[in-house]
Design an enzyme around this catalytic site. Structure first.
Site, PDB file in Angstrom:
ATOM      1  CB  THR A 144      -0.937   0.001   1.221  1.00 37.13           C
ATOM      2  OG1 THR A 144      -1.697   1.194   1.206  1.00 37.13           O
ATOM      3  CG2 THR A 144      -0.195  -0.083   2.534  1.00 37.13           C
ATOM      4  CB  SER A 179      -4.076   2.133  10.391  1.00 31.95           C
ATOM      5  OG  SER A 179      -3.822   1.256   9.299  1.00 31.95           O
ATOM      6  CE1 TYR A 181      -4.119  -3.390   4.874  1.00 34.10           C
ATOM      7  CE2 TYR A 181      -4.219  -0.987   4.760  1.00 34.10           C
ATOM      8  CZ  TYR A 181      -4.057  -2.211   4.144  1.00 34.10           C
ATOM      9  OH  TYR A 181      -3.802  -2.265   2.802  1.00 34.10           O
ATOM     10  CG  HIS A 182      -2.031   1.894   6.240  1.00 27.13           C
ATOM     11  ND1 HIS A 182      -3.195   2.364   6.790  1.00 27.13           N
ATOM     12  CD2 HIS A 182      -2.170   2.080   4.905  1.00 27.13           C
ATOM     13  CE1 HIS A 182      -4.003   2.819   5.834  1.00 27.13           C
ATOM     14  NE2 HIS A 182      -3.411   2.651   4.675  1.00 27.13           N
ATOM     15  CE  LYS A 185      -1.773  -4.608   2.453  1.00 30.60           C
ATOM     16  NZ  LYS A 185      -2.023  -5.747   1.582  1.00 30.60           N
TER      17      LYS A 185
HETATM   18  P1  NAD Z   1     -11.175  -7.322  -0.032  1.00 29.09           P
HETATM   19  O1  NAD Z   1     -11.428  -7.349   1.432  1.00 29.09           O
HETATM   20  O2  NAD Z   1     -12.307  -6.961  -0.940  1.00 29.09           O
HETATM   21  O3  NAD Z   1     -10.599  -8.733  -0.510  1.00 29.09           O
HETATM   22  C1  NAD Z   1      -9.643  -9.447   0.225  1.00 29.09           C
HETATM   23  C2  NAD Z   1      -9.940 -10.936   0.039  1.00 29.09           C
HETATM   24  O4  NAD Z   1      -8.937 -11.685   0.728  1.00 29.09           O
HETATM   25  C3  NAD Z   1     -11.291 -11.345   0.633  1.00 29.09           C
HETATM   26  O5  NAD Z   1     -12.057 -12.042  -0.325  1.00 29.09           O
HETATM   27  C4  NAD Z   1     -10.915 -12.219   1.834  1.00 29.09           C
HETATM   28  O6  NAD Z   1     -11.870 -13.244   2.063  1.00 29.09           O
HETATM   29  C5  NAD Z   1      -9.546 -12.754   1.422  1.00 29.09           C
HETATM   30  N1  NAD Z   1      -8.679 -13.094   2.570  1.00 29.09           N
HETATM   31  C6  NAD Z   1      -8.345 -12.314   3.624  1.00 29.09           C
HETATM   32  N2  NAD Z   1      -7.542 -12.972   4.473  1.00 29.09           N
HETATM   33  C7  NAD Z   1      -7.339 -14.207   3.942  1.00 29.09           C
HETATM   34  C8  NAD Z   1      -6.600 -15.353   4.355  1.00 29.09           C
HETATM   35  N3  NAD Z   1      -5.904 -15.368   5.495  1.00 29.09           N
HETATM   36  N4  NAD Z   1      -6.621 -16.453   3.564  1.00 29.09           N
HETATM   37  C9  NAD Z   1      -7.331 -16.470   2.399  1.00 29.09           C
HETATM   38  N5  NAD Z   1      -8.058 -15.407   1.967  1.00 29.09           N
HETATM   39  C10 NAD Z   1      -8.055 -14.296   2.735  1.00 29.09           C
HETATM   40  O7  NAD Z   1      -9.939  -6.328  -0.274  1.00 29.09           O
HETATM   41  P2  NAD Z   1      -9.527  -5.542  -1.611  1.00 29.09           P
HETATM   42  O8  NAD Z   1     -10.059  -4.172  -1.528  1.00 29.09           O
HETATM   43  O9  NAD Z   1      -9.778  -6.377  -2.792  1.00 29.09           O
HETATM   44  O10 NAD Z   1      -7.958  -5.448  -1.384  1.00 29.09           O
HETATM   45  C11 NAD Z   1      -7.122  -6.509  -1.842  1.00 29.09           C
HETATM   46  C12 NAD Z   1      -5.673  -6.212  -1.506  1.00 29.09           C
HETATM   47  O11 NAD Z   1      -5.269  -4.994  -2.119  1.00 29.09           O
HETATM   48  C13 NAD Z   1      -5.409  -6.057  -0.002  1.00 29.09           C
HETATM   49  O12 NAD Z   1      -4.196  -6.682   0.312  1.00 29.09           O
HETATM   50  C14 NAD Z   1      -5.327  -4.572   0.193  1.00 29.09           C
HETATM   51  O13 NAD Z   1      -4.483  -4.276   1.250  1.00 29.09           O
HETATM   52  C15 NAD Z   1      -4.749  -4.102  -1.141  1.00 29.09           C
HETATM   53  N6  NAD Z   1      -5.161  -2.722  -1.458  1.00 29.09           N
HETATM   54  C16 NAD Z   1      -6.486  -2.413  -1.613  1.00 29.09           C
HETATM   55  C17 NAD Z   1      -6.843  -1.091  -1.913  1.00 29.09           C
HETATM   56  C18 NAD Z   1      -8.281  -0.656  -2.073  1.00 29.09           C
HETATM   57  O14 NAD Z   1      -8.516   0.561  -2.238  1.00 29.09           O
HETATM   58  N7  NAD Z   1      -9.252  -1.555  -2.047  1.00 29.09           N
HETATM   59  C19 NAD Z   1      -5.836  -0.126  -2.060  1.00 29.09           C
HETATM   60  C20 NAD Z   1      -4.503  -0.492  -1.899  1.00 29.09           C
HETATM   61  C21 NAD Z   1      -4.163  -1.805  -1.596  1.00 29.09           C
HETATM   62  N1  USQ Z   2     -11.455   9.827   4.344  1.00 29.70           N
HETATM   63  C1  USQ Z   2     -12.352  10.865   4.483  1.00 29.70           C
HETATM   64  N2  USQ Z   2     -13.679  10.563   4.471  1.00 29.70           N
HETATM   65  C2  USQ Z   2     -14.146   9.298   4.300  1.00 29.70           C
HETATM   66  C3  USQ Z   2     -13.228   8.245   4.141  1.00 29.70           C
HETATM   67  C4  USQ Z   2     -11.887   8.544   4.178  1.00 29.70           C
HETATM   68  O1  USQ Z   2     -11.967  12.029   4.619  1.00 29.70           O
HETATM   69  O2  USQ Z   2     -15.367   9.110   4.308  1.00 29.70           O
HETATM   70  C5  USQ Z   2      -9.996  10.112   4.337  1.00 29.70           C
HETATM   71  C6  USQ Z   2      -9.210   9.362   5.404  1.00 29.70           C
HETATM   72  O3  USQ Z   2      -9.182  10.082   6.619  1.00 29.70           O
HETATM   73  C7  USQ Z   2      -7.847   9.240   4.732  1.00 29.70           C
HETATM   74  C8  USQ Z   2      -8.168   9.157   3.244  1.00 29.70           C
HETATM   75  O4  USQ Z   2      -9.505   9.652   3.101  1.00 29.70           O
HETATM   76  O5  USQ Z   2      -7.099  10.398   4.944  1.00 29.70           O
HETATM   77  C9  USQ Z   2      -8.110   7.732   2.683  1.00 29.70           C
HETATM   78  O6  USQ Z   2      -8.963   6.902   3.477  1.00 29.70           O
HETATM   79  P1  USQ Z   2      -9.625   5.597   2.834  1.00 29.70           P
HETATM   80  O7  USQ Z   2     -10.532   4.996   3.851  1.00 29.70           O
HETATM   81  O8  USQ Z   2     -10.179   5.914   1.502  1.00 29.70           O
HETATM   82  O9  USQ Z   2      -8.337   4.703   2.564  1.00 29.70           O
HETATM   83  P2  USQ Z   2      -7.320   4.001   3.567  1.00 29.70           P
HETATM   84  O10 USQ Z   2      -7.826   3.888   4.946  1.00 29.70           O
HETATM   85  O11 USQ Z   2      -5.996   4.648   3.403  1.00 29.70           O
HETATM   86  O12 USQ Z   2      -7.275   2.529   2.989  1.00 29.70           O
HETATM   87  C10 USQ Z   2      -7.576   2.203   1.621  1.00 29.70           C
HETATM   88  C11 USQ Z   2      -7.761   0.703   1.557  1.00 29.70           C
HETATM   89  C12 USQ Z   2      -6.443   0.038   1.958  1.00 29.70           C
HETATM   90  C13 USQ Z   2      -5.317   0.565   1.102  1.00 29.70           C
HETATM   91  C14 USQ Z   2      -5.230   2.083   1.136  1.00 29.70           C
HETATM   92  C15 USQ Z   2      -4.282   2.653   0.112  1.00 29.70           C
HETATM   93  O13 USQ Z   2      -8.811   0.295   2.417  1.00 29.70           O
HETATM   94  O14 USQ Z   2      -6.573  -1.367   1.808  1.00 29.70           O
HETATM   95  O15 USQ Z   2      -4.102   0.037   1.544  1.00 29.70           O
HETATM   96  O16 USQ Z   2      -6.531   2.622   0.789  1.00 29.70           O
HETATM   97  S1  USQ Z   2      -3.380   4.054   0.723  1.00 29.70           S
HETATM   98  O17 USQ Z   2      -4.366   5.023   1.258  1.00 29.70           O
HETATM   99  O18 USQ Z   2      -2.657   4.615  -0.376  1.00 29.70           O
HETATM  100  O19 USQ Z   2      -2.542   3.572   1.789  1.00 29.70           O
END
Ligand code: NAD
Ligand code: USQ
Length: 383
Positions: A144, A179, A181-182, A185
């Site tokens: 991320t 966070s 979560y972050h 990664k």
């Molecule tokens: P998502 O929650 O929609 O999908 C994740 C999938 O992984 C789910 O189907 C879940 O069941 C599966 N999963 C989770 N833990 C598992 C485990 N231990 N074993 C097997 N399956 C498992 O998430 P997404 O939005 O598709 O994101 C996918 C990836 O991309 C994540 O790693 C996330 O961090 C990364 N990412 C997402 C975004 C975004 O904006 N959605 C942005 C940047 C990075």
């Molecule tokens: N935010 C708002 N209002 C909202 C939602 C979010 O102002 O209703 C702000 C948050 O405070 C933050 C920014 O928007 O500053 C991004 O928040 P987000 O919820 O859109 O994204 P984030 O929590 O960073 O996480 C998402 C995905 C995560 C991925 C990440 C990419 O859930 O899996 O890793 O985006 S990045 O942000 O580049 O790290």
């Protein structure tokens, strides 16, 4: 190529699995389906009605004649993972399978611990499975952009060259994630880098920005192939949430001043970036890092864009500045490099009025499924 898509039932993974299958790759999905369980735990549903994975895959086969394999299980279960690897023998593994919500990881101690165990142990198991059974397999791991945080200098792609006391080295770029979560990664990146160094594995860490949009060519083919689109305060992300809020007449939820700037990309570019990484593998021993986003926006800019696009559709869209539930900088410098995927051939879909229009119309179509009780953020970083 034989490509195993871990997390292939999720938002990015589902779109990617279909895209790679359509492009002629031999694809299998591995997923524990735990994301559907988290939705149930939080009592939320995605905006779109998503079919069971088996129905989705059957529909894909009926429509295209292409078969996608399915392994249902948890990558934290090493024996299950080994069996899937030995049976499918992937040449590339795309790893999306993690708990990916920052707010979910900040609910309480249990959710923080769960997130880090699920993500870090899952990835570590994967590294061992590749090393033991399939050392030439290319790992394409979703990281991320949030690993870097918001430093007051330009963000490079993975590494920075530093001169210190007259000596010079190229080192991993400093990480200041926002966070638990972050942070998971960041821990993954360190483990993968180490495995490349000691075992000579080949890996690409894709530091992806926030993804927006819902339609890809494949998921738009049929109602049963529809992708998930989260809008709730825990799994919903900025631009997607704003479009759904606009569709139901809810004020857009900008946290704090709204100057928080992030990298963003269209889901149609997510799938293409993965294809580019798969088709151009890292070398043995290489830990390659690519920044996967196409444009930078502040949250406030995005809210204004949605407001304007909504106006064109006759929607009255208000913007509300809520007290920020997170601990993050609300005004800051942000300038991140993203040239490596462009060099590999990415032709971005930049955020346009037509995309906003189509996303808003999509949200309007399904707005009857929105539960307004799940719009406002409930998880606080300082709680
Ligand atoms: P998502 O929650 O929609 O999908 C994740 C999938 O992984 C789910 O189907 C879940 O069941 C599966 N999963 C989770 N833990 C598992 C485990 N231990 N074993 C097997 N399956 C498992 O998430 P997404 O939005 O598709 O994101 C996918 C990836 O991309 C994540 O790693 C996330 O961090 C990364 N990412 C997402 C975004 C975004 O904006 N959605 C942005 C940047 C990075
Ligand atoms: N935010 C708002 N209002 C909202 C939602 C979010 O102002 O209703 C702000 C948050 O405070 C933050 C920014 O928007 O500053 C991004 O928040 P987000 O919820 O859109 O994204 P984030 O929590 O960073 O996480 C998402 C995905 C995560 C991925 C990440 C990419 O859930 O899996 O890793 O985006 S990045 O942000 O580049 O790290």
């Amino acid at each position: 190529m034989r490509v195993l898509v871990i997390g292939g039932d999720g938002y990015c993974g589902w779109a990617t699995a279909l895209y790679l299958s359509n492009r002629g790759h031999d694809v299998a999905i591995l997923d524990s389906l735990i994301r559907r369980h988290w939705d149930a735990e939080l009592c939320v549903e995605t905006l779109t009605p998503i079919a069971p994975i088996q129905h989705r895959l059957q529909r894909w086969q009926d429509l295209t004649g292409k078969r996608i394999g399915l392994y249902i299980g948890d990558i934290c279960n090493y024996h299950f993972l080994e069996r899937a690897m030995l049976e499918f023998q992937p040449e590339a593994i795309v790893h999306f399978g993690e708990q990916r919500s920052a707010p979910y990881s900040m609910i309480d101690r249990e959710h923080a611990v769960f997130t880090q165990v699920n993500n870090v142990v899952g990835t570590l198991n994967l590294l061992y499975a590749i090393h033991t059974h399939n050392p030439d397999c290319h790992l394409v791991k979703l990281g991320t952009m949030g690993e870097y945080g918001t430093p007051n200098i330009d963000i490079e792609e993975g590494y920075i060259t530093i001169e210190h006391n007259g000596r010079k080295d190229t080192l991993p770029y400093p990480k200041q994630p926002g966070s638990f979560y972050h942070l998971s990664k960041v821990h993954d990146s360190h483990n993968i880098h180490f495995a490349c160094r000691i075992w000579g594995l080949r890996a690409t860490d894709l530091n992806q920005g926030v993804v927006y949009g819902v339609l890809t060519e494949e998921t738009g083919m049929d109602e049963l192939l529809i992708n998930r689109l989260d809008y709730d305060g825990i799994f919903g992300t900025a631009l997607n949430r704003f479009c759904i809020q606009a569709a139901i007449g809810h004020p857009l939820t900008v946290y704090g001043k709204g100057g928080q700037t992030r990298g963003f990309l269209d889901i149609r570019d997510t799938v293409r970036c993965i294809e580019l990484a798969v088709n151009n593998p890292a070398a043995p021993g290489e830990f390659r890092v690519l920044n996967q986003f196409t444009e930078q926006f502040s949250v406030g800019d995005l809210a204004h864009k949605v407001q304007e696009a909504g106006k064109a559709l006759g929607l009255k869209v208000e913007i509300q500045h809520l007290e920020n539930p997170r601990v993050e900088k609300e005004e800051h410098y942000f300038n991140a490099k993203n040239t490596k995927l462009l060099d590999l051939g990415l032709q971005p879909h930049y955020l346009s009025d037509s995309l906003l229009d189509s996303l808003l119309n999509f949200a309007i179509k399904y707005k009857h499924r929105v539960d307004v009780n799940h719009i406002l953020p409930k998880v606080k970083w300082r709680a």
